[in-house]
Design a protein around this motif. Structure first.
Motif, short mmCIF file in Angstrom:
data_model
loop_
_atom_site.label_atom_id
_atom_site.label_comp_id
_atom_site.label_asym_id
_atom_site.label_seq_id
_atom_site.Cartn_x
_atom_site.Cartn_y
_atom_site.Cartn_z
N ARG B 22 0.82 -1.21 0.00
CA ARG B 22 0.00 0.00 0.00
C ARG B 22 0.85 1.26 0.00
O ARG B 22 1.93 1.30 0.59
N CYS B 23 0.31 2.27 -0.63
CA CYS B 23 1.02 3.54 -0.77
C CYS B 23 0.01 4.68 -0.67
O CYS B 23 -1.10 4.57 -1.19
N VAL B 24 0.42 5.74 0.00
CA VAL B 24 -0.37 6.97 -0.03
C VAL B 24 0.51 8.03 -0.68
O VAL B 24 1.49 8.50 -0.08
N PRO B 25 0.23 8.38 -1.94
CA PRO B 25 1.05 9.38 -2.62
C PRO B 25 0.87 10.77 -2.02
O PRO B 25 -0.02 10.99 -1.20
N ILE B 26 1.69 11.70 -2.44
CA ILE B 26 1.56 13.09 -2.02
C ILE B 26 0.24 13.61 -2.58
O ILE B 26 -0.11 13.35 -3.74
N SER B 27 -0.50 14.36 -1.75
CA SER B 27 -1.92 14.57 -2.01
C SER B 27 -2.25 15.29 -3.31
O SER B 27 -3.26 15.01 -3.92
N SER B 66 -0.87 -6.33 -10.37
CA SER B 66 -1.93 -5.39 -10.72
C SER B 66 -1.82 -4.18 -9.79
O SER B 66 -1.23 -4.26 -8.72
N VAL B 67 -2.35 -3.07 -10.27
CA VAL B 67 -2.37 -1.86 -9.45
C VAL B 67 -3.79 -1.32 -9.41
O VAL B 67 -4.60 -1.56 -10.30
N GLU B 68 -4.03 -0.58 -8.34
CA GLU B 68 -5.37 -0.05 -8.15
C GLU B 68 -5.30 1.24 -7.33
O GLU B 68 -4.40 1.39 -6.50
N ARG B 69 -6.22 2.13 -7.62
CA ARG B 69 -6.38 3.30 -6.76
C ARG B 69 -7.80 3.21 -6.23
O ARG B 69 -8.73 3.75 -6.82
N PRO B 70 -7.99 2.49 -5.12
CA PRO B 70 -9.33 2.16 -4.67
C PRO B 70 -10.12 3.35 -4.13
O PRO B 70 -11.35 3.30 -4.12
N ASP B 71 -9.42 4.40 -3.72
CA ASP B 71 -10.11 5.59 -3.22
C ASP B 71 -9.26 6.78 -3.59
O ASP B 71 -8.33 6.67 -4.39
N GLY B 72 -9.56 7.94 -3.02
CA GLY B 72 -8.84 9.15 -3.41
C GLY B 72 -7.43 9.27 -2.89
O GLY B 72 -6.70 10.17 -3.29
N SER B 73 -7.03 8.33 -2.00
CA SER B 73 -5.71 8.51 -1.41
C SER B 73 -4.76 7.32 -1.60
O SER B 73 -3.57 7.50 -1.76
#
Lengths: 110, 111
Positions: B22-27, B66-73
């Protein structure tokens, strides 16, 4: 031919010395160039971007020679904290992947 | 200073198991990336992601990934059936077209 080639080192120099690293890249269409540093088992961190006219940031000077497809980094008055692996990085277009060299290890001794 | 955050810092798994990194990129960044670094080797590109789709992927990024951006963060990397050779440090990065900033990485150990 590797996309980005660097001398792996290690370079072992005394504190206060000047050290220079070189890097060559194979794709003449490359647009952007960077030096990152990586400490042992840590993430790469941007040291500086490299511009065609050459640029300086404190003790660090970067040069780009597009004709020879060559990038350099000069570190003056080296500090113990400069000990790290220096990664030459190339990018073909904005927002595209970045391509790393294998890195040059630098060790500064007291 | 904004930073990319990754969890977990270390993941140990058995061969054949699925893992999600999991990763949280810079907003305010719009471009997201995964790279990996096998111990003693160079950092290698896996995949880039923009506007909710893959924009580029490497040969390493096969059907097991696989990659995913499941929500906004969050931005996740899934490996469906891990192999011994998947053992590596996985770095997430984000950018706004220019500089890519890296997270501290997840060390994946496949036993």
């Amino acid at each position: 031919r590797k996309e980005v080639e660097q001398d792996p080192g290690p370079f072992n120099v005394p504190e206060g010395a000047t050290v220079a690293f070189n890097c060559t890249y194979s794709n003449s269409a490359s647009q952007s160039f960077f030096w990152y540093r990586q400490d042992c088992r840590k993430e790469p961190k941007l040291l500086m971007s490299v511009y065609s006219s050459g640029n300086e940031d404190g003790r660090f000077t970067a040069q780009l020679n597009r004709a020879s497809q060559y990038i350099s980094l000069l570190i003056r008055d080296s500090k113990l904290s400069d000990s790290a692996t220096y990664l030459c990085v190339v990018r073909y277009s904005s927002a595209s992947k970045i391509i790393f060299g294998s890195g040059t290890r630098l060790s500064i001794r007291p | 200073e904004p930073e990319v955050t990754q969890t977990p810092s270390h993941q140990v798994t058995q061969m054949g198991q699925e893992v999600i990194l999991r990763c949280v990129p810079i907003s305010n960044h719009l471009y997201f990336y995964w790279y990996r670094q096998i111990l003693g080797q160079k950092v290698e590109f896996l995949v880039s992601f923009y506007n909710n789709e893959i924009s580029e992927k490497s040969e390493i990024f096969d059907d097991q990934f696989s990659v995913e951006r499941p929500d906004g963060s969050n931005f996740t990397l899934k490996i469906r059936s891990t192999k011994l050779e998947d053992s590596a440090m996985y770095f997430c990065a984000s950018s706004n077209e220019n500089i890519q900033y890296f997270g501290a990485g997840t060390r994946l150990s496949v036993l």
